[in-house]
Write a protein that holds these residues in place. Structure first.
Motif, PDB file in Angstrom:
ATOM      1  N   LEU A 135       0.859  -1.173   0.000  1.00 27.36           N
ATOM      2  CA  LEU A 135       0.000   0.000   0.000  1.00 27.36           C
ATOM      3  C   LEU A 135       0.901   1.230   0.000  1.00 27.36           C
ATOM      4  CD1 LEU A 135      -2.857   1.254   0.255  1.00 27.36           C
ATOM      5  CD2 LEU A 135      -2.553   1.131   2.728  1.00 27.36           C
ATOM      6  N   VAL A 136       0.771   2.092  -1.044  1.00 31.77           N
ATOM      7  CA  VAL A 136       1.653   3.257  -1.141  1.00 31.77           C
ATOM      8  C   VAL A 136       0.929   4.576  -0.917  1.00 31.77           C
ATOM      9  CG1 VAL A 136       3.380   2.104  -2.580  1.00 31.77           C
ATOM     10  CG2 VAL A 136       1.469   3.308  -3.677  1.00 31.77           C
ATOM     11  N   TRP A 137      -0.396   4.598  -1.128  1.00 31.66           N
ATOM     12  CA  TRP A 137      -1.173   5.831  -0.935  1.00 31.66           C
ATOM     13  C   TRP A 137      -2.595   5.450  -0.577  1.00 31.66           C
ATOM     14  CZ3 TRP A 137      -5.390   8.333  -3.296  1.00 31.66           C
ATOM     15  CH2 TRP A 137      -5.516   9.704  -3.050  1.00 31.66           C
ATOM     16  N   GLN A 138      -3.190   6.239   0.320  1.00 28.94           N
ATOM     17  CA  GLN A 138      -4.566   5.964   0.730  1.00 28.94           C
ATOM     18  C   GLN A 138      -5.278   7.274   1.044  1.00 28.94           C
ATOM     19  OE1 GLN A 138      -5.573   4.222   4.704  1.00 28.94           O
ATOM     20  NE2 GLN A 138      -6.424   2.566   3.452  1.00 28.94           N
ATOM     21  N   ALA A 139      -6.514   7.348   0.593  1.00 28.46           N
ATOM     22  CA  ALA A 139      -7.385   8.464   0.956  1.00 28.46           C
ATOM     23  C   ALA A 139      -8.673   7.873   1.520  1.00 28.46           C
ATOM     24  CB  ALA A 139      -7.698   9.327  -0.262  1.00 28.46           C
ATOM     25  N   VAL A 140      -9.113   8.417   2.635  1.00 31.01           N
ATOM     26  CA  VAL A 140     -10.372   8.020   3.254  1.00 31.01           C
ATOM     27  C   VAL A 140     -11.215   9.284   3.335  1.00 31.01           C
ATOM     28  CG1 VAL A 140     -11.493   7.035   5.282  1.00 31.01           C
ATOM     29  CG2 VAL A 140      -9.230   6.215   4.595  1.00 31.01           C
ATOM     30  N   CYS A 141     -12.406   9.200   2.782  1.00 28.83           N
ATOM     31  CA  CYS A 141     -13.275  10.367   2.701  1.00 28.83           C
ATOM     32  C   CYS A 141     -14.631  10.030   3.302  1.00 28.83           C
ATOM     33  CB  CYS A 141     -13.432  10.768   1.241  1.00 28.83           C
ATOM     34  SG  CYS A 141     -14.607  12.094   0.993  1.00 28.83           S
ATOM     35  N   GLU A 142     -15.114  10.926   4.146  1.00 31.36           N
ATOM     36  CA  GLU A 142     -16.473  10.790   4.680  1.00 31.36           C
ATOM     37  C   GLU A 142     -17.282  11.973   4.173  1.00 31.36           C
ATOM     38  OE1 GLU A 142     -18.785  11.257   8.885  1.00 31.36           O
ATOM     39  OE2 GLU A 142     -16.814  10.341   8.950  1.00 31.36           O
ATOM     40  N   SER A 143     -18.374  11.677   3.503  1.00 33.55           N
ATOM     41  CA  SER A 143     -19.205  12.753   2.972  1.00 33.55           C
ATOM     42  C   SER A 143     -20.681  12.385   3.064  1.00 33.55           C
ATOM     43  CB  SER A 143     -18.837  13.064   1.522  1.00 33.55           C
ATOM     44  OG  SER A 143     -19.230  12.002   0.684  1.00 33.55           O
ATOM     45  N   LEU A 144     -21.509  13.400   3.042  1.00 34.99           N
ATOM     46  CA  LEU A 144     -22.947  13.202   3.037  1.00 34.99           C
ATOM     47  C   LEU A 144     -23.409  12.927   1.613  1.00 34.99           C
ATOM     48  CD1 LEU A 144     -24.006  16.117   5.399  1.00 34.99           C
ATOM     49  CD2 LEU A 144     -23.732  13.713   5.979  1.00 34.99           C
ATOM     50  N   TYR A 145     -24.455  12.157   1.463  1.00 35.80           N
ATOM     51  CA  TYR A 145     -25.018  11.909   0.143  1.00 35.80           C
ATOM     52  C   TYR A 145     -26.514  11.680   0.264  1.00 35.80           C
ATOM     53  CZ  TYR A 145     -25.541   6.884   0.936  1.00 35.80           C
ATOM     54  OH  TYR A 145     -25.942   5.669   1.406  1.00 35.80           O
ATOM     55  N   LYS A 146     -27.180  11.844  -0.863  1.00 37.27           N
ATOM     56  CA  LYS A 146     -28.621  11.614  -0.935  1.00 37.27           C
ATOM     57  C   LYS A 146     -28.851  10.429  -1.861  1.00 37.27           C
ATOM     58  CE  LYS A 146     -29.714  16.491  -0.368  1.00 37.27           C
ATOM     59  NZ  LYS A 146     -30.290  17.679  -1.014  1.00 37.27           N
ATOM     60  N   PRO A 147     -29.324   9.311  -1.335  1.00 38.43           N
ATOM     61  CA  PRO A 147     -29.467   8.105  -2.154  1.00 38.43           C
ATOM     62  C   PRO A 147     -30.487   8.237  -3.278  1.00 38.43           C
ATOM     63  CG  PRO A 147     -30.413   7.768   0.027  1.00 38.43           C
ATOM     64  CD  PRO A 147     -29.732   9.093   0.050  1.00 38.43           C
ATOM     65  N   ASN A 148     -31.393   9.194  -3.202  1.00 39.06           N
ATOM     66  CA  ASN A 148     -32.413   9.346  -4.238  1.00 39.06           C
ATOM     67  C   ASN A 148     -32.101  10.453  -5.234  1.00 39.06           C
ATOM     68  OD1 ASN A 148     -33.948   7.259  -3.148  1.00 39.06           O
ATOM     69  ND2 ASN A 148     -34.936   8.638  -1.705  1.00 39.06           N
ATOM     70  N   ASP A 149     -30.844  10.922  -5.255  1.00 36.38           N
ATOM     71  CA  ASP A 149     -30.460  11.944  -6.228  1.00 36.38           C
ATOM     72  C   ASP A 149     -30.571  11.416  -7.653  1.00 36.38           C
ATOM     73  OD1 ASP A 149     -29.970  14.233  -4.811  1.00 36.38           O
ATOM     74  OD2 ASP A 149     -27.799  13.954  -4.682  1.00 36.38           O
TER      75      ASP A 149
END
Length: 173
Positions: A135-149
């Motif tokens: 493993l050389v690079w990692q990004a972890v992202c937490e974001s809001l989303y709308k499942p019915n978009d």
């Protein structure tokens, strides 16, 4: 009073963006990577269509930095995600109170902020197979989303999200 409204609005708007965490192997020379591919057996946790959307967004961002998608690549990408409980349970309080003589009283109402939004954590890993699945690079992202978009809104969401994630790639170490 007017200034307070603007401060509260700014605080609310700035708290709505995605949280992104990065990590990378410090000894890796990222300039050596000229091609990438995706693992065939990824279990992304996304729908097939959302998986395609996120891969198209990653393709576009890596193309911007001169890295092309090839079958026999310098590194491979793994994507995983999971739905999580939102980390904040914000509410806006509206209060009213008064006193008269020796009698006092107050009413307070909590109004939830954010509505029916869900939160998703997406992890993107870059793995160098020439170094034994390192493993050389990692990004972890937490974001809001709308499942019915709509599909258009989902495209827009993933393009913005991946753009923000890859704004820190390659790492300047």
């Amino acid at each position: 009073m007017k200034a307070l409204k603007y401060i509260l609005l700014f605080a609310f708007m700035s708290s709505c963006g995605p949280l992104i965490y990065y990590d990378y192997e410090e000894t890796t020379d990222f300039t050596q990577y000229k091609s990438y591919s995706y693992f065939d057996d990824m279990e992304t946790g996304l729908s097939v269509l959302d998986q395609k959307r996120i891969m198209r967004a990653i393709d576009a961002e890596l193309q911007k930095v001169g890295i092309e998608r090839k079958t026999n690549a310098d590194f491979y990408i793994d994507i995983s995600s999971r739905d999580i409980q939102p980390t904040t349970n914000s509410s806006f309080g509206i209060g009213m109170g008064g006193t008269g003589g020796n009698v006092g009283g107050a009413i307070s109402v909590g109004v939830p902020v954010g509505g029916n939004l869900l939160s998703r954590e997406i992890t993107i890993d870059f793995v160098d197979l020439s170094e034994g699945e390192k493993l050389v690079w990692q990004a972890v992202c937490e974001s809001l989303y709308k499942p019915n978009d709509t599909p258009e809104k989902r495209d827009e969401h993933f393009n913005k999200l991946i753009g923000r994630i890859f704004s820190k790639y390659p790492p300047k170490g």
